[in-house]
Design a protein around this motif. Structure first.
Motif, PDB file in Angstrom:
ATOM      1  N   SER A  75      -0.405  15.254  -1.085  1.00 41.36           N
ATOM      2  CA  SER A  75       0.961  14.735  -1.019  1.00 41.36           C
ATOM      3  C   SER A  75       0.990  13.223  -0.822  1.00 41.36           C
ATOM      4  O   SER A  75       2.049  12.603  -0.934  1.00 41.36           O
ATOM      5  CB  SER A  75       1.746  15.423   0.105  1.00 41.36           C
ATOM      6  OG  SER A  75       1.184  15.140   1.368  1.00 41.36           O
ATOM      7  N   GLU A  76      -0.156  12.621  -0.524  1.00 33.34           N
ATOM      8  CA  GLU A  76      -0.217  11.164  -0.382  1.00 33.34           C
ATOM      9  C   GLU A  76      -0.312  10.484  -1.744  1.00 33.34           C
ATOM     10  O   GLU A  76      -0.205   9.255  -1.837  1.00 33.34           O
ATOM     11  CB  GLU A  76      -1.394  10.765   0.511  1.00 33.34           C
ATOM     12  CG  GLU A  76      -1.212  11.232   1.938  1.00 33.34           C
ATOM     13  CD  GLU A  76      -2.465  11.116   2.777  1.00 33.34           C
ATOM     14  OE1 GLU A  76      -3.088  10.038   2.790  1.00 33.34           O
ATOM     15  OE2 GLU A  76      -2.841  12.120   3.425  1.00 33.34           O
ATOM     16  N   ARG A  91      -5.085   6.295  -3.507  1.00 33.21           N
ATOM     17  CA  ARG A  91      -5.297   6.212  -2.058  1.00 33.21           C
ATOM     18  C   ARG A  91      -6.714   5.730  -1.866  1.00 33.21           C
ATOM     19  O   ARG A  91      -7.637   6.212  -2.552  1.00 33.21           O
ATOM     20  CB  ARG A  91      -5.107   7.626  -1.473  1.00 33.21           C
ATOM     21  CG  ARG A  91      -5.126   7.723   0.015  1.00 33.21           C
ATOM     22  CD  ARG A  91      -3.786   7.337   0.595  1.00 33.21           C
ATOM     23  NE  ARG A  91      -3.819   7.600   2.033  1.00 33.21           N
ATOM     24  CZ  ARG A  91      -4.304   6.744   2.931  1.00 33.21           C
ATOM     25  NH1 ARG A  91      -4.795   5.581   2.561  1.00 33.21           N
ATOM     26  NH2 ARG A  91      -4.287   7.058   4.216  1.00 33.21           N
ATOM     27  N   HIS A 107       2.992  12.462   9.029  1.00 33.31           N
ATOM     28  CA  HIS A 107       2.527  11.609  10.131  1.00 33.31           C
ATOM     29  C   HIS A 107       1.171  11.011   9.794  1.00 33.31           C
ATOM     30  O   HIS A 107       0.302  11.691   9.266  1.00 33.31           O
ATOM     31  CB  HIS A 107       2.394  12.435  11.413  1.00 33.31           C
ATOM     32  CG  HIS A 107       1.808  11.658  12.564  1.00 33.31           C
ATOM     33  ND1 HIS A 107       2.587  11.036  13.499  1.00 33.31           N
ATOM     34  CD2 HIS A 107       0.525  11.380  12.910  1.00 33.31           C
ATOM     35  CE1 HIS A 107       1.813  10.417  14.375  1.00 33.31           C
ATOM     36  NE2 HIS A 107       0.555  10.604  14.038  1.00 33.31           N
ATOM     37  N   TYR A 108       1.017   9.739  10.126  1.00 35.56           N
ATOM     38  CA  TYR A 108      -0.297   9.097  10.015  1.00 35.56           C
ATOM     39  C   TYR A 108      -0.414   8.036  11.096  1.00 35.56           C
ATOM     40  O   TYR A 108       0.495   7.227  11.278  1.00 35.56           O
ATOM     41  CB  TYR A 108      -0.475   8.433   8.646  1.00 35.56           C
ATOM     42  CG  TYR A 108      -1.805   7.724   8.497  1.00 35.56           C
ATOM     43  CD1 TYR A 108      -2.918   8.408   8.042  1.00 35.56           C
ATOM     44  CD2 TYR A 108      -1.948   6.386   8.860  1.00 35.56           C
ATOM     45  CE1 TYR A 108      -4.151   7.775   7.926  1.00 35.56           C
ATOM     46  CE2 TYR A 108      -3.178   5.744   8.756  1.00 35.56           C
ATOM     47  CZ  TYR A 108      -4.271   6.445   8.281  1.00 35.56           C
ATOM     48  OH  TYR A 108      -5.487   5.824   8.190  1.00 35.56           O
ATOM     49  N   HIS A 109      -1.485   8.058  11.815  1.00 31.68           N
ATOM     50  CA  HIS A 109      -1.896   6.908  12.611  1.00 31.68           C
ATOM     51  C   HIS A 109      -3.386   7.020  12.843  1.00 31.68           C
ATOM     52  O   HIS A 109      -3.995   8.038  12.512  1.00 31.68           O
ATOM     53  CB  HIS A 109      -1.109   6.797  13.935  1.00 31.68           C
ATOM     54  CG  HIS A 109      -1.640   7.594  15.083  1.00 31.68           C
ATOM     55  ND1 HIS A 109      -1.363   8.940  15.260  1.00 31.68           N
ATOM     56  CD2 HIS A 109      -2.433   7.249  16.137  1.00 31.68           C
ATOM     57  CE1 HIS A 109      -1.940   9.371  16.374  1.00 31.68           C
ATOM     58  NE2 HIS A 109      -2.606   8.368  16.923  1.00 31.68           N
ATOM     59  N   LYS A 110      -3.973   5.947  13.325  1.00 31.81           N
ATOM     60  CA  LYS A 110      -5.413   5.994  13.536  1.00 31.81           C
ATOM     61  C   LYS A 110      -5.774   5.395  14.881  1.00 31.81           C
ATOM     62  O   LYS A 110      -5.009   4.603  15.456  1.00 31.81           O
ATOM     63  CB  LYS A 110      -6.157   5.279  12.416  1.00 31.81           C
ATOM     64  CG  LYS A 110      -5.793   3.828  12.206  1.00 31.81           C
ATOM     65  CD  LYS A 110      -6.565   3.289  11.004  1.00 31.81           C
ATOM     66  CE  LYS A 110      -5.790   2.284  10.235  1.00 31.81           C
ATOM     67  NZ  LYS A 110      -6.422   1.825   9.015  1.00 31.81           N
ATOM     68  N   ALA A 111      -6.930   5.803  15.339  1.00 26.97           N
ATOM     69  CA  ALA A 111      -7.468   5.268  16.594  1.00 26.97           C
ATOM     70  C   ALA A 111      -8.900   4.837  16.329  1.00 26.97           C
ATOM     71  O   ALA A 111      -9.639   5.540  15.625  1.00 26.97           O
ATOM     72  CB  ALA A 111      -7.431   6.331  17.682  1.00 26.97           C
ATOM     73  N   PRO A 142      -4.094   0.265   0.877  1.00 24.29           N
ATOM     74  CA  PRO A 142      -4.381   1.638   1.313  1.00 24.29           C
ATOM     75  C   PRO A 142      -3.851   2.688   0.348  1.00 24.29           C
ATOM     76  O   PRO A 142      -4.431   3.767   0.226  1.00 24.29           O
ATOM     77  CB  PRO A 142      -3.697   1.748   2.682  1.00 24.29           C
ATOM     78  CG  PRO A 142      -2.682   0.651   2.725  1.00 24.29           C
ATOM     79  CD  PRO A 142      -3.197  -0.437   1.829  1.00 24.29           C
ATOM     80  N   SER A 143      -2.737   2.379  -0.324  1.00 22.66           N
ATOM     81  CA  SER A 143      -2.171   3.326  -1.288  1.00 22.66           C
ATOM     82  C   SER A 143      -1.269   2.561  -2.233  1.00 22.66           C
ATOM     83  O   SER A 143      -0.947   1.395  -2.003  1.00 22.66           O
ATOM     84  CB  SER A 143      -1.376   4.426  -0.575  1.00 22.66           C
ATOM     85  OG  SER A 143      -0.143   3.904  -0.109  1.00 22.66           O
ATOM     86  N   GLY A 144      -0.843   3.213  -3.291  1.00 17.77           N
ATOM     87  CA  GLY A 144       0.067   2.571  -4.223  1.00 17.77           C
ATOM     88  C   GLY A 144       0.090   3.312  -5.535  1.00 17.77           C
ATOM     89  O   GLY A 144      -0.329   4.471  -5.606  1.00 17.77           O
ATOM     90  N   VAL A 183       2.410  15.597   4.037  1.00 18.58           N
ATOM     91  CA  VAL A 183       2.082  14.764   5.202  1.00 18.58           C
ATOM     92  C   VAL A 183       3.340  14.066   5.698  1.00 18.58           C
ATOM     93  O   VAL A 183       4.081  13.494   4.904  1.00 18.58           O
ATOM     94  CB  VAL A 183       1.013  13.719   4.845  1.00 18.58           C
ATOM     95  CG1 VAL A 183       0.843  12.701   5.961  1.00 18.58           C
ATOM     96  CG2 VAL A 183      -0.323  14.384   4.562  1.00 18.58           C
TER      97      VAL A 183
END
Lengths: 170, 416
Positions: free
Chosen positions: B51-52, B60, B198-202, B97-99, B196
């Motif tokens: 879905s991204e 991606r 939600h997205y975040h990173k640590a 990151p995407s497009g 999707v």
């Protein structure tokens, strides 16, 4: 433009909004959560959001109403947390007052620093301040008498890398 | 025994070697480099969700074992993966990151992947379709047919995740590698398209396996006030911790009592297809991916090891593609109240793994990390980690408890 309040004093609504935002910043920094909530209307809505170019979507990282926030802060002592204090640097950019509707909207820049305490290795890191968040406060207010009450606050952050995150309202 | 002296502290614990590991596996640079070569360059890694990149020419970018990777959807709707590296001078081709490649770029045309450096262009199948001043510079010695992108094994599977393998000939097909572990949720995840939200990173200073360990063991639920009040009951303690081939773990489900955490609501109204209300399944895939379904939201963690003591974790949340706006917002709130960067549990998990990373930084004294709890393979049994490290030992040919020695199968495997 100044207006009269019920005691006949002149009130500058825009100044009142700015003052409320700045005083709230201090209360949030002090973790005086309930005093901050006292500046919020019963119908207050709070959200932390960001645009994620990774998934091409607006993402909501936290969304709560006033009751939800009050419960969340009440339960904080029951949770393990990173106690590193957050310091918010807020600059109010715009205040748009609708005197007829007795409301206002404000946009502020906010930068949040984290001064490490117990999040990593306190011997090494405690006392170091790091940039934690960059964003804006997008606030709406209800104006009544000599008060500006928050109706909503959207914390719109740029960050998607949030590392350990936080248990606290921003 | 009371507090120990140095010799006692370094002594092997009174457990079987398969019930503890040497902390050097979390900190040693040589072992880390070996892991990238032997495990991450040969494993199926879910790099994103379909879905991204919903439309033809969407892309991606990601990376596996330091190798930049681009995933794109072709005009034939197929999702393909390539090294995101121009074969000319090694420039990273796509920096975003995407497009969408439907838009032309300053150096290139629409519908092409263009290296901005010298304007070499590639189609969605990885073919080089344009070399600027080709004949003038290369005459007949090299032509665009000679310089396609490095294509990678890529499949969309197990709920629409995009899986990539850097190995041209993987030891196991993706289906054989993951199907058994996904059995418990496959019907649910493949009932209809997911999306999707939600997205975040640590990035935390800890070895990637320490994060996966946290996802593989639930004994740490004592750290989570939320999980204690919503979960600790007979059904919770009866949850099975089941090991599958290839190092995967599945933690069985039970009904979570969300309303026991003040301010939280039941997730029953938005259960995923074919599941009873408020269920909680966890699938942990070797070498470091996690699929975690709590009632109304699916979470996926993907680790990207950055250094022996540094890992990036990408967190995704997913719902059903057909969600109404109201349903989606409810799922998002459910997801984020626990698993968001400002949620109740994820922050605690990350503090925990960061704390382990602090004591196991590269160069720190090796010590023994215990995985020795036995509780009939239920929720607080540490059989999940033991199973993982058997697989790790096989791939690395190193003993997890004595990493200088080659791996040997533990005698007790059958009992697990």
């Amino acid at each position: 433009m100044p207006r009269s309040c019920k005691w006949g004093l002149l009130v500058d609504s825009a100044a009142l909004v700015r003052d409320t935002i700045y005083r709230s910043t201090i209360l949030l920094d002090r973790q005086e959560w309930n005093d901050w909530l006292a500046h919020c209307d019963d119908n207050f809505e709070y959200a932390i959001r960001a645009w994620s170019p990774e998934i091409n979507k607006d993402v909501t990282y936290l969304a709560l109403d006033r009751n939800g926030l009050a419960t969340m802060v009440k339960l904080l002592p029951k949770h393990n947390t990173d106690h590193s204090p957050l310091t918010r640097h807020t600059s109010v950019y715009t205040v748009d007052v609708d005197e007829a509707a007795r409301s206002a909207k404000a946009i502020s820049s906010v930068v949040v620093y984290q001064t490490l305490l117990d999040g990593i290795n306190s011997h090494i890191d405690a006392g170091e301040s790091r940039l934690f968040l960059v964003g804006k406060y997008i606030d709406t207010f209800k104006l009544q008498d000599d008060q500006a009450k928050f109706l909503s606050r959207e914390v719109r952050i740029e960050n998607r890398r949030l590392d350990k995150g936080s248990h606290w309202p921003i | 025994m009371a507090a120990k002296n140095h010799r006692q502290w370094l002594a092997d614990p009174a457990l079987k070697p398969s019930e503890w590991v040497d902390s050097r596996i979390y900190s040693d640079p040589e072992i880390f480099e070996e892991e990238l070569e032997k495990i991450f360059k040969k494993s199926w890694i879910p790099v994103c969700h379909e879905s991204e990149l919903p439309n033809p020419y969407d892309f991606r970018t990601t990376s596996i074992a330091r190798e930049p990777v681009i995933v794109c959807r072709g005009p034939d709707n197929e999702v393909r993966a390539f090294f995101n590296v121009c074969p000319h001078r090694g420039m990273i081709i796509e920096r975003r990151p995407s497009g969408s490649f439907l838009e032309g770029q300053p150096s290139g045309n629409p519908k092409r992947m263009t290296c901005m450096f010298h304007a070499w262009q590639y189609d969605m199948r990885g073919n080089c379709v344009y070399i600027s001043r080709e004949k003038e510079g290369f005459q007949e010695r090299l032509c665009k047919e000679d310089v396609g992108l490095r294509r990678l094994r890529c499949e969309v599977k197990f709920g629409g995740f995009v899986w990539v393998n850097l190995e041209d000939n993987p030891q196991t097909s993706l289906e054989d590698w993951g199907a058994a572990a996904f059995t418990c949720l496959r019907k649910t995840l493949e009932a209809e398209p997911l999306e999707v939200f939600h997205y975040h990173k640590a990035i935390v200073n800890a070895n990637y396996k320490l994060w996966h360990d946290t996802n593989c063991e639930f004994y740490h639920d004592f750290m989570h006030y939320h999980n204690r009040v919503t979960g600790f009951n007979d059904a919770y303690f009866a949850r099975k911790n089941e090991a599958f081939d290839h190092g995967h773990i599945v933690v069985g489900t039970f009904e979570v009592n969300y309303e026991k955490y003040e301010g939280f609501d039941s997730r029953a109204a938005l259960s995923f297809p074919h599941l009873p209300p408020n269920q909680w399944y966890m699938i942990d895939m070797f070498p470091g991916m996690n699929f975690n379904l709590r009632g109304s939201a699916l979470r996926c963690d993907i680790v990207t090891p950055l250094a022996p003591d540094k890992v990036m974790i990408e967190f995704r949340g997913l719902g059903l593609k057909r969600d109404t706006a109201e349903e989606r917002q409810t799922r998002i709130n459910h997801h984020n109240s626990i698993w968001g960067p400002f949620g109740r549990n994820l922050h605690e998990d990350l503090i925990g793994v960061q704390g382990q990373g602090t004591t196991m930084a590269t160069g720190s004294e090796p010590r023994r990390i215990l995985h020795g709890r036995h509780e009939n393979q239920t929720i607080h049994d540490e059989n999940g980690m033991r199973h993982y490290y058997q697989e790790w030992g096989r791939w690395m040919n190193r003993s997890p408890s004595k990493p200088d020695l080659p791996y040997a199968e533990p005698v007790s495997v059958a009992a697990e």
